[in-house]
Design a protein around this motif. Structure first.
Motif, PDB file in Angstrom:
ATOM      1  N   GLY A  38       0.844  -1.168   0.170  1.00 34.45           N
ATOM      2  CA  GLY A  38      -0.119   0.032   0.044  1.00 34.45           C
ATOM      3  C   GLY A  38       0.834   1.373  -0.073  1.00 34.45           C
ATOM      4  O   GLY A  38       1.892   1.260  -0.628  1.00 34.45           O
ATOM      5  N   MET A  39       0.405   2.256   0.611  1.00 33.15           N
ATOM      6  CA  MET A  39       1.183   3.746   0.416  1.00 33.15           C
ATOM      7  C   MET A  39       2.251   3.666   1.478  1.00 33.15           C
ATOM      8  O   MET A  39       3.104   4.341   1.299  1.00 33.15           O
ATOM      9  N   LYS A  40       2.005   3.023   2.693  1.00 31.21           N
ATOM     10  CA  LYS A  40       3.158   3.295   3.708  1.00 31.21           C
ATOM     11  C   LYS A  40       3.608   2.140   4.382  1.00 31.21           C
ATOM     12  O   LYS A  40       4.671   2.274   5.239  1.00 31.21           O
ATOM     13  N   GLY A  41       3.353   0.862   3.570  1.00 32.26           N
ATOM     14  CA  GLY A  41       4.176  -0.078   4.200  1.00 32.26           C
ATOM     15  C   GLY A  41       5.593  -0.487   3.792  1.00 32.26           C
ATOM     16  O   GLY A  41       5.994   0.291   2.988  1.00 32.26           O
ATOM     17  N   ALA A  42       6.276  -1.380   4.455  1.00 30.83           N
ATOM     18  CA  ALA A  42       7.529  -1.639   4.078  1.00 30.83           C
ATOM     19  C   ALA A  42       8.025  -3.018   4.721  1.00 30.83           C
ATOM     20  O   ALA A  42       7.508  -3.266   5.723  1.00 30.83           O
ATOM     21  N   TRP A  43       8.762  -3.580   4.135  1.00 31.62           N
ATOM     22  CA  TRP A  43       9.598  -4.894   4.574  1.00 31.62           C
ATOM     23  C   TRP A  43      10.996  -4.166   5.008  1.00 31.62           C
ATOM     24  O   TRP A  43      11.869  -3.528   4.088  1.00 31.62           O
ATOM     25  N   HIS A  44      11.649  -4.772   6.083  1.00 31.95           N
ATOM     26  CA  HIS A  44      12.999  -4.423   6.469  1.00 31.95           C
ATOM     27  C   HIS A  44      13.456  -5.976   6.338  1.00 31.95           C
ATOM     28  O   HIS A  44      13.314  -6.775   6.747  1.00 31.95           O
ATOM     29  N   LEU A  45      14.985  -5.979   6.049  1.00 30.44           N
ATOM     30  CA  LEU A  45      15.957  -7.076   6.142  1.00 30.44           C
ATOM     31  C   LEU A  45      16.923  -6.860   7.084  1.00 30.44           C
ATOM     32  O   LEU A  45      17.361  -5.759   7.184  1.00 30.44           O
ATOM     33  N   TYR A  46      16.978  -7.515   7.948  1.00 26.45           N
ATOM     34  CA  TYR A  46      17.879  -7.560   9.206  1.00 26.45           C
ATOM     35  C   TYR A  46      18.795  -8.835   9.189  1.00 26.45           C
ATOM     36  O   TYR A  46      18.648  -9.908   8.644  1.00 26.45           O
ATOM     37  N   ARG A  47      19.954  -8.530   9.897  1.00 24.81           N
ATOM     38  CA  ARG A  47      20.890  -9.959  10.247  1.00 24.81           C
ATOM     39  C   ARG A  47      20.180 -10.363  11.415  1.00 24.81           C
ATOM     40  O   ARG A  47      19.459  -9.727  12.204  1.00 24.81           O
ATOM     41  N   PRO A  48      20.424 -11.593  11.712  1.00 22.56           N
ATOM     42  CA  PRO A  48      19.692 -12.256  13.006  1.00 22.56           C
ATOM     43  C   PRO A  48      20.104 -11.413  14.211  1.00 22.56           C
ATOM     44  O   PRO A  48      21.503 -11.260  14.482  1.00 22.56           O
ATOM     45  N   GLY A  49      19.443 -11.206  14.944  1.00 25.73           N
ATOM     46  CA  GLY A  49      19.862 -10.689  16.157  1.00 25.73           C
ATOM     47  C   GLY A  49      19.804  -8.954  16.261  1.00 25.73           C
ATOM     48  O   GLY A  49      19.798  -8.408  17.155  1.00 25.73           O
ATOM     49  N   GLU A  50      19.794  -8.459  14.801  1.00 28.97           N
ATOM     50  CA  GLU A  50      19.726  -7.051  14.783  1.00 28.97           C
ATOM     51  C   GLU A  50      18.462  -6.150  15.452  1.00 28.97           C
ATOM     52  O   GLU A  50      17.572  -6.795  15.225  1.00 28.97           O
ATOM     53  N   ARG A  51      18.943  -5.057  15.734  1.00 27.45           N
ATOM     54  CA  ARG A  51      17.734  -4.299  16.650  1.00 27.45           C
ATOM     55  C   ARG A  51      16.850  -3.677  15.175  1.00 27.45           C
ATOM     56  O   ARG A  51      17.470  -3.163  14.422  1.00 27.45           O
ATOM     57  N   TRP A  52      15.671  -3.967  15.321  1.00 22.98           N
ATOM     58  CA  TRP A  52      14.646  -3.472  14.477  1.00 22.98           C
ATOM     59  C   TRP A  52      14.650  -2.085  14.364  1.00 22.98           C
ATOM     60  O   TRP A  52      14.693  -1.187  15.663  1.00 22.98           O
TER      61      TRP A  52
END
Ligand SMILES: [Zn+2]
Length: 255
Positions: free
Chosen positions: A71-85
């Motif tokens: 939609g207009m505001k959503g996002a997927w973030h990719l992190y390393r395991p244990g990384e702070r969101w």
């Protein structure tokens, strides 16, 4: 809003960092996806990640698919395991974790867990035109798809219609027309096949470049009143179409 280039880049990154792994899936907030519960993905292998226009399809073993739209505001973030969101877990809809990476969705508009057979019946996917980023899509086919808007439609409106060509959003609507030096307010009936192919080709090329770089071009988008990078004249902006999305263009360079 995430456009097709963002979703394709995301799918490629998920494919590289999560495909082939057994996945742990969770809903960090109380918001559950539609369809099957998130627990049905837990322990399955992610087989592939694919973009279709602005839709993301994650295919899991035994025929389950996670279908997401931001939609207009959503996002997927990719992190390393244990990384702070970078955002609080209370805003996360779903997280998908493997050995090497964790993908977290924030604030999307649609998230469903369905069987492959149900996906084939999804009306939103069935109505999509050809993906503007599909490797096999020619300029001729893309231009022919845009003609489906009819002669009275304005070019800027037709470019946003996902049922004609899938994946183009508001940034690439304006940037593609600028790169092709064609005015987005012209009606399709007034555009030659050569001009329409030029717009389709320029838009696709800009988006493919953005898939590789992760950055969208900004020659005219959100630059109203600022100098055109080509002629230094002021860039104009005005709402276009039923959805009144803002179109940016240079009236001197774009005819
Ligand atoms: Zn100009």
């Amino acid at each position: 809003m995430a456009e097709g280039d963002t979703i394709m880049r995301l799918a490629l990154r998920m494919q590289a960092s999560l495909a082939g792994e057994r996945i742990r899936a969770a809903c960090p907030s109380s918001r559950e996806p539609e369809g099957r519960p998130v627990a049905s993905l837990d322990g399955r292998a992610l087989e592939s990640a694919e973009s279709r226009g602005k839709h993301l399809l994650l295919r899991f073993s035994e025929g389950l698919v996670l279908h997401s739209h931001l939609g207009m505001k959503g996002a997927w973030h990719l992190y390393r395991p244990g990384e702070r969101w970078r955002l609080p877990p209370s805003r996360a809809w779903i997280s998908i974790s493997g050995e090497r990476a964790e993908a977290v969705n924030f604030s999307g508009t649609s998230m469903r867990i369905v069987r492959e057979s149900e996906l084939a019946r999804d009306r939103r996917l069935a109505r999509l035109g050809p993906d503007v980023l599909a490797p096999e899509l020619s300029e001729e086919r893309a231009a022919a798809a845009l003609r489906g808007a009819g002669p009275e439609a304005e070019l800027g409106e037709a470019l946003l219609d996902q049922t004609l060509l899938a994946g183009i959003g508001n940034i690439f609507k304006s940037e593609g027309c600028f790169a092709a030096e064609i005015n987005p307010w012209r009606r399709l009936g007034d555009l030659s096949d050569t001009e329409l192919r030029r717009v389709a080709g320029a838009t696709r090329e800009l988006m493919l470049t953005a898939v590789r770089s992760g950055r969208a071009p900004r020659s005219v988008h959100r630059r109203a009143g600022m100098p055109c990078p080509s002629c230094r004249g002021p860039i104009e902006s005005r709402a276009q179409g039923d959805a009144a999305r803002i179109t940016y263009w240079c009236p001197r360079c774009q005819r």
